[in-house]
Design a protein around this motif. Structure first.
Motif, PDB file in Angstrom:
ATOM      1  N   THR A 190     -25.452   6.488  21.170  1.00  0.00           N
ATOM      2  CA  THR A 190     -24.478   6.293  20.097  1.00  0.00           C
ATOM      3  C   THR A 190     -25.131   5.484  18.977  1.00  0.00           C
ATOM      4  O   THR A 190     -24.482   4.797  18.233  1.00  0.00           O
ATOM      5  N   PRO A 202     -27.641   5.979  15.732  1.00  0.00           N
ATOM      6  CA  PRO A 202     -28.040   7.149  14.937  1.00  0.00           C
ATOM      7  C   PRO A 202     -29.538   7.452  14.926  1.00  0.00           C
ATOM      8  O   PRO A 202     -29.940   8.603  15.016  1.00  0.00           O
ATOM      9  N   ARG A 240     -25.892  15.724  18.544  1.00  0.00           N
ATOM     10  CA  ARG A 240     -24.974  15.499  17.421  1.00  0.00           C
ATOM     11  C   ARG A 240     -23.880  14.501  17.832  1.00  0.00           C
ATOM     12  O   ARG A 240     -22.778  14.529  17.317  1.00  0.00           O
ATOM     13  N   ILE A 257     -21.510  11.246  18.224  1.00  0.00           N
ATOM     14  CA  ILE A 257     -21.001  10.332  17.202  1.00  0.00           C
ATOM     15  C   ILE A 257     -21.673   8.974  17.377  1.00  0.00           C
ATOM     16  O   ILE A 257     -21.714   8.427  18.480  1.00  0.00           O
ATOM     17  N   ALA A 258     -22.178   8.432  16.289  1.00  0.00           N
ATOM     18  CA  ALA A 258     -22.801   7.113  16.359  1.00  0.00           C
ATOM     19  C   ALA A 258     -21.745   6.027  16.221  1.00  0.00           C
ATOM     20  O   ALA A 258     -20.713   6.236  15.585  1.00  0.00           O
ATOM     21  N   THR A 283     -21.738   3.599  14.495  1.00  0.00           N
ATOM     22  CA  THR A 283     -21.611   3.123  13.115  1.00  0.00           C
ATOM     23  C   THR A 283     -20.874   4.113  12.217  1.00  0.00           C
ATOM     24  O   THR A 283     -20.583   3.813  11.073  1.00  0.00           O
ATOM     25  N   GLU A 284     -20.598   5.294  12.722  1.00  0.00           N
ATOM     26  CA  GLU A 284     -19.943   6.315  11.898  1.00  0.00           C
ATOM     27  C   GLU A 284     -18.428   6.125  11.906  1.00  0.00           C
ATOM     28  O   GLU A 284     -17.691   6.856  12.564  1.00  0.00           O
ATOM     29  N   THR A 285     -17.990   5.139  11.162  1.00  0.00           N
ATOM     30  CA  THR A 285     -16.581   4.755  11.166  1.00  0.00           C
ATOM     31  C   THR A 285     -15.664   5.952  10.910  1.00  0.00           C
ATOM     32  O   THR A 285     -14.645   6.117  11.587  1.00  0.00           O
ATOM     33  N   GLY A 286     -16.030   6.771   9.947  1.00  0.00           N
ATOM     34  CA  GLY A 286     -15.172   7.899   9.576  1.00  0.00           C
ATOM     35  C   GLY A 286     -14.985   8.878  10.726  1.00  0.00           C
ATOM     36  O   GLY A 286     -13.858   9.260  11.061  1.00  0.00           O
ATOM     37  N   ARG A 287     -16.078   9.266  11.375  1.00  0.00           N
ATOM     38  CA  ARG A 287     -15.968  10.218  12.492  1.00  0.00           C
ATOM     39  C   ARG A 287     -15.265   9.575  13.683  1.00  0.00           C
ATOM     40  O   ARG A 287     -14.535  10.234  14.419  1.00  0.00           O
ATOM     41  N   THR A 314     -15.292  17.575  18.161  1.00  0.00           N
ATOM     42  CA  THR A 314     -16.366  16.615  18.405  1.00  0.00           C
ATOM     43  C   THR A 314     -15.869  15.549  19.380  1.00  0.00           C
ATOM     44  O   THR A 314     -14.748  15.072  19.256  1.00  0.00           O
TER      45      THR A 314
END
Lengths: 420, 378
Positions: free
Chosen positions: A220, A222, A238, A240-241, A243-247, A338
């Motif tokens: 997780t 990136p 692919r 979700i990291a 740090t990817e707040t939006g996803r 996802t």
């Protein structure tokens, strides 16, 4: 990190709070570190991220978007008591213990120095070890909502999984009223945590099944390389990291609007699917390289999708065989579905026929099981070329409530409070 | 059976009890200081109620019609020193090293029961730690319970042995489980002697190198697996009775303390968790549930005796223990196959799921039970 109770008890935490492991730690944490140093703990320059403590409090539970640790001990429990107050007290006791253990401290009064005639509060095997980024994450299974008059609180997003073709579920590795996921960089720290929580829970809950995991199979983070599974392949590049707040907001965290207010208690929580996926290791190892790469739709060396050069390069799905794993599982082939994966490799020795009892302990978090795992697995179980080499043998789903906000909060408080 | 971890240790010699300095100064008791004890069938007269610490001498005369036994007892009924089988009209001189503290002299006509008691204060330096009389009573009552269990077991073991010696397979099978109940209820006391348990309750896989397999489980195998009684089995049946009679005689000398009682109760649950729940204990006869019940009853007895103190020091713990004992008893009752104390479902008929349920209930009880010792010494 404001845990300062139990003053004199020794801290496992060598040094958190300076050195910058990138964690949000308050002044109290630094104070704790100084106290620990004075108590003669082994002081080392921090920065060794593996030794750090992960903040226990927050809007979301740690252990979901947290960078994946190296080791896992996952336990599913059955509830044994009918007494709601007793169960709530256990959740509070668990929270207090989890707060201490994730900070690198022993449970209760510690592992020594107490009454000679009585067993110590803490079992002691984690003494001297660092916090090791231990996270403890609790979840409630569908059967849990049949208890304590909570049936009206069961989220629809916590769907029972349908039977999938090819499943061969072992009842003794399936289901559970609740779960604790313990992730840490040191296996002893993770095992210690589950062991002590199980002990606190005796009489209120009993372990139904548990699983150790040893090699994270997803990342997780990136920029990190995707780790390999026991088939020797990278999978889920692919992911979700953290740090990817939006996803995360879109695919992982339950929102207040989900469930039309009925399940407001889950706001900030997530849904977890756990599957024990056994690999037919010996058969796989006798498979030609070409077939192996075709099955995944990647090359073995780099992990790059068919026709591409690097593992994170965008895959060209149509270049893969129609039943290739990546082609079937990719968000682009599933209307954007996802999930956040945190799976681990496992091996429990051999199976009595001399075959390695090994595979992937699949853990995935999502905002809604009906829109995440179920459609994905329907598709994979029907057509995935990998099915020849794997079998799903254990299964469970859990509603993972939001985080413990502060010192006075406890696991499940939103579920058990009246206004939830 | 388990021979490794013993909480209750046997007080082997009187000298071992004499660790305090005051105790090492010898022979302040001259002949004239001896206490005259006149025993009869309903009396026990002593010439002194107080003596200095050190060597104490009892000059005993049995004026009764029955053989008697005279003992010096600690407040918890543990025996400091004793002489058995003093015949009618005979005399005996008993000497013992005794520390300062409160004791009793007991005459037991017919060598049975509590007997007739007299107080004995032993004075001097070497202060004795202050004791809680409620705990002394708990220990004394538990010792009495252990003795009763041993007394009741020996005749049942004889019935079992007689059936074996008569070559009566069915009768022997029927008498097997009942002969074990008293033993199972007080196992930590029996184990504390070290030598009796290996002779009576060892399983095939528990044998030391060179150790001859004797006792209940050896006969259990003959009856249920070999399905025949050989000449050696008959000898072993007699041996079992002899060994159990030895146990019966020594129960009074076991060193029992409030904490050893509490931890002994927990150990009885450990016995269940490691041996009975798995079906290893009575693997040929599958009478494990009868032993299981005995272990739980023995643990419950120890707890009930300690409860007045434990409940005051830790009311929440007592509430939890009451609840968990009741829950486990209730669960065990669902496995009854008849009205007799040992009538339980054969353990090979208990499913894996049911064994898990039993195991969970044992854990639910054993975990709080492990905190009983702390509640007693608080």
């Amino acid at each position: 990190m404001t845990e300062n109770q139990g003053g004199g008890s020794p801290s496992r935490r060598a040094l958190i709070g300076w050195g910058g492991a990138g964690l949000a730690l308050g002044a109290a944490a630094a104070g704790g570190a100084v106290a620990a140093a004075r108590a003669g703990d082994d002081v080392q320059p921090a920065g060794a991220e593996v030794g750090a403590a992960v903040e226990f409090h927050g809007g979301h539970q740690a252990g979901i978007a947290t960078p994946v640790q190296d080791r896992l001990h996952f336990a599913a429990f059955d509830v044994k008591t009918d007494d709601r107050d007793e169960f709530v007290q256990m959740l509070k006791d668990w929270t207090a213990a989890a707060r201490r253990m994730t900070a690198g401290k022993p449970v209760g009064e510690g592992a020594y120095g107490g009454l000679a005639e009585a067993p110590p509060d803490d079992t002691g095997e984690a003494l001297g070890l660092k916090p090791s980024r231990l996270t403890l994450t609790i979840g409630f299974g569908p059967s849990f909502f049949e208890r304590f008059g909570l049936s009206g609180k069961r989220p629809e997003a916590l769907a029972d999984l349908p039977p999938f073709p090819g499943d061969n579920l072992d009842r003794t590795r399936t289901g559970g009223d609740l779960c604790i996921q313990a992730c840490a960089d040191d296996p002893q720290v993770a095992v210690h945590a589950i062991r002590n929580l199980a002990r606190i829970g005796f009489g209120k809950v009993a372990i139904r099944w548990s699983q150790l995991g040893f090699g994270k199979t997803s990342s997780t983070t990136p920029d990190a390389q995707t780790p390999r599974n026991l088939m020797g392949f990278k999978d889920g590049t692919r992911n979700i990291a953290g740090t990817e707040t939006g996803r995360l907001e879109k695919f992982v965290w339950a929102g207040e609007e989900d469930g039309a207010g009925k399940t407001r208690w889950m706001t900030g929580g997530s849904y977890l699917v756990a599957r024990r996926i056994r690999m037919n290791i010996e058969t796989w190892d006798r498979t030609s390289l070409q077939e192996q790469e075709d099955v995944f739709g990647r090359d073995k060396k780099e992990g790059a999708p068919v026709g591409r050069a690097k593992e994170h390069d965008a895959p060209f799905l149509k270049a893969m065989k129609p039943d290739a794993h990546v082609r079937l599982a990719h968000p682009d082939a599933n209307g954007g579905i996802t999930i956040l994966r945190r799976g681990y490799s496992f091996t429990d020795g051999t199976d009595g026929l001399g075959r390695l009892d090994a595979g992937l302990f699949f853990l995935a978090y999502m905002r809604d099981v009906r829109e995440g795992f179920i459609p994905l697995q329907r598709k994979l179980s029907a057509s995935d070329a990998l099915n020849e080499y794997i079998q799903h043998v254990g299964s469970a789903v859990f509603a993972v409530p939001p985080g413990v906000r502060d010192q006075d909060d406890w696991w499940g408080s939103t579920l058990f409070s009246k206004e939830a | 059976m388990r021979a490794v971890r013993l909480t209750v240790t046997a007080a082997t010699t009187v000298a071992a009890l004499c660790a305090l300095p005051a105790c090492t100064a010898k022979s302040d008791a001259k002949d004239g200081d001896a206490i005259q004890v006149t025993a009869a069938d309903a009396k026990c007269e002593t010439s002194a109620k107080s003596v200095p610490a050190g060597q104490v001498t009892l000059k005993i005369e049995n004026k009764g019609a029955k053989a008697t036994e005279v003992e010096i007892l600690f407040p918890d009924d543990r025996i400091v020193s004793e002489k058995e089988n003093i015949g009618p009209g005979t005399k005996y001189t008993l000497t013992a090293e005794v520390k300062a503290g409160s004791y009793e002299i007991a005459c037991r006509p017919g060598m049975k029961g509590r007997g007739v008691r007299q107080k004995l204060d032993v004075t001097g330096s070497g202060a004795v730690a202050k004791r809680d009389p409620r705990l002394d009573k708990a220990v004394a009552d538990y010792r009495e319970y252990a003795q009763e269990q041993a007394d009741a077991t020996v005749p049942l073991a004889k019935t079992f042995a007689d059936a074996v010696k008569a070559g009566d397979l069915d009768a022997a099978k029927k008498a097997y489980a009942p002969s074990r109940v008293g033993w199972e209820r007080t196992e930590p006391v029996a184990e504390s002697f070290g030598d009796i348990d290996p002779k009576t309750d060892t399983r095939a896989d528990g044998l030391e190198k060179g150790q001859k397999w004797t006792g209940w489980h050896r006969l259990e195998k003959a009856l249920w697996q070999d399905k025949k009684i050989g000449a050696e089995d008959k000898t072993l049946a007699d041996q079992l009775v002899t060994d159990l009679t030895d146990w019966q005689k020594r129960v009074g000398k076991a060193a029992i303390t409030p904490t050893s009682m509490a931890n002994g109760a927990k150990e009885l649950l450990d016995e269940v968790a490691t041996g009975k729940v798995t079906g290893e204990e009575d693997r040929y006869s599958h009478t494990d549930l009868s032993d299981f019940k005995g272990n739980v009853e023995g643990a419950e007895k120890a707890y009930e005796l300690l409860k007045p103190v434990a409940a005051k020091n830790d009311p929440a713990l007592a509430t939890e223990l009451d609840k968990q004992f009741a829950a486990l008893d209730k669960m065990l009752d669902t496995y009854k196959s008849g009205t007799g104390a040992t009538d339980f479902v054969s353990y090979d008929k208990v499913t894996k799921d049911q064994r898990k349920e039993l195991s969970d209930a044992v854990n639910a009880l054993a975990e709080p039970l492990s905190k009983l010792a702390a509640a007693v010494v608080k």
